[in-house]
Design a protein around this motif. Structure first.
Motif, PDB file in Angstrom:
ATOM      1  N   SER A 202       8.937  13.603   0.380  1.00 41.68           N
ATOM      2  CA  SER A 202       8.760  12.225   0.856  1.00 41.68           C
ATOM      3  C   SER A 202       8.048  12.220   2.210  1.00 41.68           C
ATOM      4  CB  SER A 202      10.125  11.534   0.966  1.00 41.68           C
ATOM      5  OG  SER A 202      10.755  11.441  -0.300  1.00 41.68           O
ATOM      6  N   ARG A 205       4.389  12.853   1.625  1.00 38.01           N
ATOM      7  CA  ARG A 205       3.700  11.635   1.167  1.00 38.01           C
ATOM      8  C   ARG A 205       3.502  10.649   2.313  1.00 38.01           C
ATOM      9  NH1 ARG A 205       7.404  10.043  -3.886  1.00 38.01           N
ATOM     10  NH2 ARG A 205       6.215   8.080  -3.705  1.00 38.01           N
ATOM     11  N   TRP A 206       4.485  10.564   3.204  1.00 38.88           N
ATOM     12  CA  TRP A 206       4.358   9.665   4.368  1.00 38.88           C
ATOM     13  C   TRP A 206       3.194  10.102   5.255  1.00 38.88           C
ATOM     14  CZ3 TRP A 206       8.243   5.807   5.634  1.00 38.88           C
ATOM     15  CH2 TRP A 206       7.964   5.102   6.817  1.00 38.88           C
ATOM     16  N   GLU A 210       1.259   7.058   2.728  1.00 36.74           N
ATOM     17  CA  GLU A 210       2.021   6.147   1.870  1.00 36.74           C
ATOM     18  C   GLU A 210       3.124   5.464   2.677  1.00 36.74           C
ATOM     19  OE1 GLU A 210       4.754   6.169  -2.211  1.00 36.74           O
ATOM     20  OE2 GLU A 210       3.726   8.003  -1.557  1.00 36.74           O
ATOM     21  N   ARG A 211       3.349   4.178   2.379  1.00 38.15           N
ATOM     22  CA  ARG A 211       4.398   3.421   3.071  1.00 38.15           C
ATOM     23  C   ARG A 211       5.159   2.517   2.103  1.00 38.15           C
ATOM     24  NH1 ARG A 211       2.786   6.619   6.116  1.00 38.15           N
ATOM     25  NH2 ARG A 211       2.288   6.423   8.348  1.00 38.15           N
ATOM     26  N   LEU A 215       9.213   5.028  -1.280  1.00 42.79           N
ATOM     27  CA  LEU A 215       9.148   6.214  -0.420  1.00 42.79           C
ATOM     28  C   LEU A 215      10.145   6.112   0.728  1.00 42.79           C
ATOM     29  CD1 LEU A 215       7.760   8.872   0.320  1.00 42.79           C
ATOM     30  CD2 LEU A 215       6.145   7.550   1.700  1.00 42.79           C
ATOM     31  N   ARG A 216      10.230   4.957   1.341  1.00 47.73           N
ATOM     32  CA  ARG A 216      11.199   4.773   2.429  1.00 47.73           C
ATOM     33  C   ARG A 216      12.619   5.013   1.923  1.00 47.73           C
ATOM     34  NH1 ARG A 216       8.960   1.867   6.841  1.00 47.73           N
ATOM     35  NH2 ARG A 216       6.822   1.157   6.423  1.00 47.73           N
ATOM     36  N   THR A 343      15.967   7.629  12.014  1.00 47.98           N
ATOM     37  CA  THR A 343      15.468   6.633  11.056  1.00 47.98           C
ATOM     38  C   THR A 343      16.473   5.506  10.832  1.00 47.98           C
ATOM     39  OG1 THR A 343      16.330   7.949   9.204  1.00 47.98           O
ATOM     40  CG2 THR A 343      14.032   8.322   9.844  1.00 47.98           C
ATOM     41  N   GLU A 348      10.762   3.778  11.687  1.00 49.51           N
ATOM     42  CA  GLU A 348       9.823   4.711  11.072  1.00 49.51           C
ATOM     43  C   GLU A 348      10.044   6.108  11.642  1.00 49.51           C
ATOM     44  OE1 GLU A 348       5.772   3.725  10.829  1.00 49.51           O
ATOM     45  OE2 GLU A 348       6.131   1.939   9.608  1.00 49.51           O
ATOM     46  N   LEU A 354       8.769  14.302  10.521  1.00 46.59           N
ATOM     47  CA  LEU A 354       8.138  14.444   9.214  1.00 46.59           C
ATOM     48  C   LEU A 354       7.606  15.853   8.997  1.00 46.59           C
ATOM     49  CD1 LEU A 354       6.213  11.051   9.201  1.00 46.59           C
ATOM     50  CD2 LEU A 354       8.226  11.621   7.817  1.00 46.59           C
ATOM     51  N   ALA A 432       1.051   9.337  -3.431  1.00 46.79           N
ATOM     52  CA  ALA A 432       0.599   8.771  -2.157  1.00 46.79           C
ATOM     53  C   ALA A 432      -0.630   7.892  -2.348  1.00 46.79           C
ATOM     54  CB  ALA A 432       0.304   9.889  -1.161  1.00 46.79           C
TER      55      ALA A 432
END
Length: 453
Positions: A202, A205-206, A210-211, A215-216, A343, A348, A354, A432
């Motif tokens: 994840s 991908r962030w 990607e948002r 995903l979050r 988080t 974010e 990350l 993503a």
């Protein structure tokens, strides 16, 4: 350096089991995570949970396939390299392995098709049920395999007749003294492996931009799972260690690098065990730490390796593997708790967090393998503790033949592992970019489509 057939056969089996265990470690817990995604979708109707399901069910399918293939290859080892194992303990090992196939593998094999391809073809309740049954199957598989493995460490419920093991009490065999601790420890290890796999992919991908809500959600699921499970794993690990001290004190002595039975034993953070000289070099330790952990008394007496000369495992591999396992576990604790804190309330994640999560994507594998080496190498020189020595079970296959097949195994496993990781990264990149998202069904079984992000 010339290696004898026994050493080569041990290395080959270690290579096979090391590769195989990576994938059940993922599927055991990931099946339950997928069920959680489905239940969250049924409860809330929020499409993000089905989007998460569709991505991670692909990871499950890939891992399941790799586990099946490597498991079949591993089973050949019993016949080719270790005929003495089944000749001596086949009356116990055979039924336990058969139970695993009948109750677990068939369950997974039957319902995984519905789980993978039935989203648009069967009612949603049936698809959820299939996901549940596959998750049950993966756990049942772990149950039977760990029952056999635990019995090999703490055998019970049997008698020897002319050198052959015969079962006398199946409940005692299955629920042998170390089984509850090993099973719980392994299930938690699977949960942590999946938690960091989810968080790591994840995070990847962030970082690719990607948002999405899915995903979050999955990033938060991974971090929360890890933060909750790692303290429980530390507690269970302590209980497991105390059980091992009771039944396999020589293994604990090797884990601690303790040569003499004595009180007030330090907890060694680092040392170089010298088995020939029967001492450690360059010791760095915490005074009284080992006695405090193992006996809950700073003056507690801890068994030493010199009480088991010729009957204890090779010290250095067990000593260092144990420290790798514990070190990775502590790192998991720090990263997961920091991640949950950073988080909180929808904040974010920081880029450094990350990147750290990406770096720890497969940390569960490292900890699991290190723990497995502690367990299996720590049982030596016994294949079944007190019943069958490893040297007495090996085949008469010549060393060059074993070396040739070992080389082939290692080459194939290296390629497969690289391909597996490559496919995971490919799936993450596609997600993503918003690709590969197809229709799903809502709780009532009606078709819906994924909204464009």
């Amino acid at each position: 350096m010339d290696l004898d057939p026994l050493t080569l056969a041990r290395i080959q089996f270690a290579a096979n089991i090391s590769f195989h265990i990576l994938f059940p470690t993922i599927t055991i817990a990931l099946g339950w995570v997928l069920l959680g995604f489905k239940l969250a979708y049924r409860r809330s109707g929020d499409e993000k949970w089905m989007e998460a399901y569709r991505f991670w069910v692909k990871v499950f399918a890939l891992s399941f396939a790799m586990g099946v293939v490597s498991g079949i290859t591993m089973s050949f080892q019993f016949g080719t390299n270790w005929p003495g194992f089944m000749e001596t303990v086949g009356n116990v090992a055979g039924p336990l392995l058969a139970y695993e196939v009948i109750t677990a593998f068939f369950l997974e094999a039957v319902f995984i098709g519905i789980m993978l391809f039935g989203t648009r073809r069967v009612p949603n309740w049936l698809h959820t049920l299939a996901t549940f049954l596959v998750a049950v199957g993966t756990t049942m598989s772990a149950f039977w395999i760990l029952a056999l493995n635990s019995w090999m460490h703490t055998p019970d419920g049997f008698e020897l007749r002319d050198g052959v093991v015969h079962a006398t009490d199946w409940l005692a065999i299955i629920f042998n003294p170390s089984f509850p601790y090993r099973l719980t420890h392994m299930l938690l290890a699977s949960g942590l492996t999946v938690a960091f796999l989810i968080a790591g992919l994840s995070a990847f991908r962030w970082l690719l931009g990607e948002r999405t809500a899915a995903l979050r959600a999955t990033l938060r699921v991974g971090l929360t799972m890890a933060a909750v499970l790692i303290p429980i794993q530390i507690f269970v690990g302590d209980l497991h260690g105390l059980n091992t001290l009771e039944h396999q004190p020589q293994k604990v002595a090797a884990m601690e690098g303790n040569w003499e039975t004595r009180s007030g034993v330090p907890l060694l953070l680092f040392a170089l065990p010298d088995e020939e000289a029967r001492e450690n070099r360059f010791e760095i330790g915490i005074p009284y730490g080992a006695s405090l952990i193992l006996k809950h008394d700073p003056q507690g007496v801890v068994p030493g390796l010199n009480d088991f000369v010729g009957e204890h495992p090779p010290v250095a591999p067990v000593f260092f593997a144990f420290r790798v396992m514990v070190g990775v576990g502590l790192l998991m604790l720090a990263v997961s708790w920091a991640g949950v804190w950073l988080t909180r309330r929808g904040r974010e994640p920081h880029p450094w967090l990350l990147r750290g999560l990406v770096g720890m994507t497969f940390s569960g594998w490292i900890a699991t393998l290190a723990g497995w080496y502690v367990t299996e190498i720590g049982r030596q020189p016994w294949l079944v503790d007190g019943v069958l020595r490893t040297a007495d079970a090996v085949s008469s296959v010549a060393a060059p033949i074993i070396a040739g097949s070992l080389t082939l195994y290692l080459a194939v496993y290296g390629l497969l592992l690289a391909a597996y990781v490559g496919v995971l990264l490919h799936l993450a990149r596609k997600a993503a970019r918003g690709e590969g998202l197809g229709p799903s069904s809502d709780p009532a079984g009606r078709l819906t489509t994924v909204p464009a992000e």
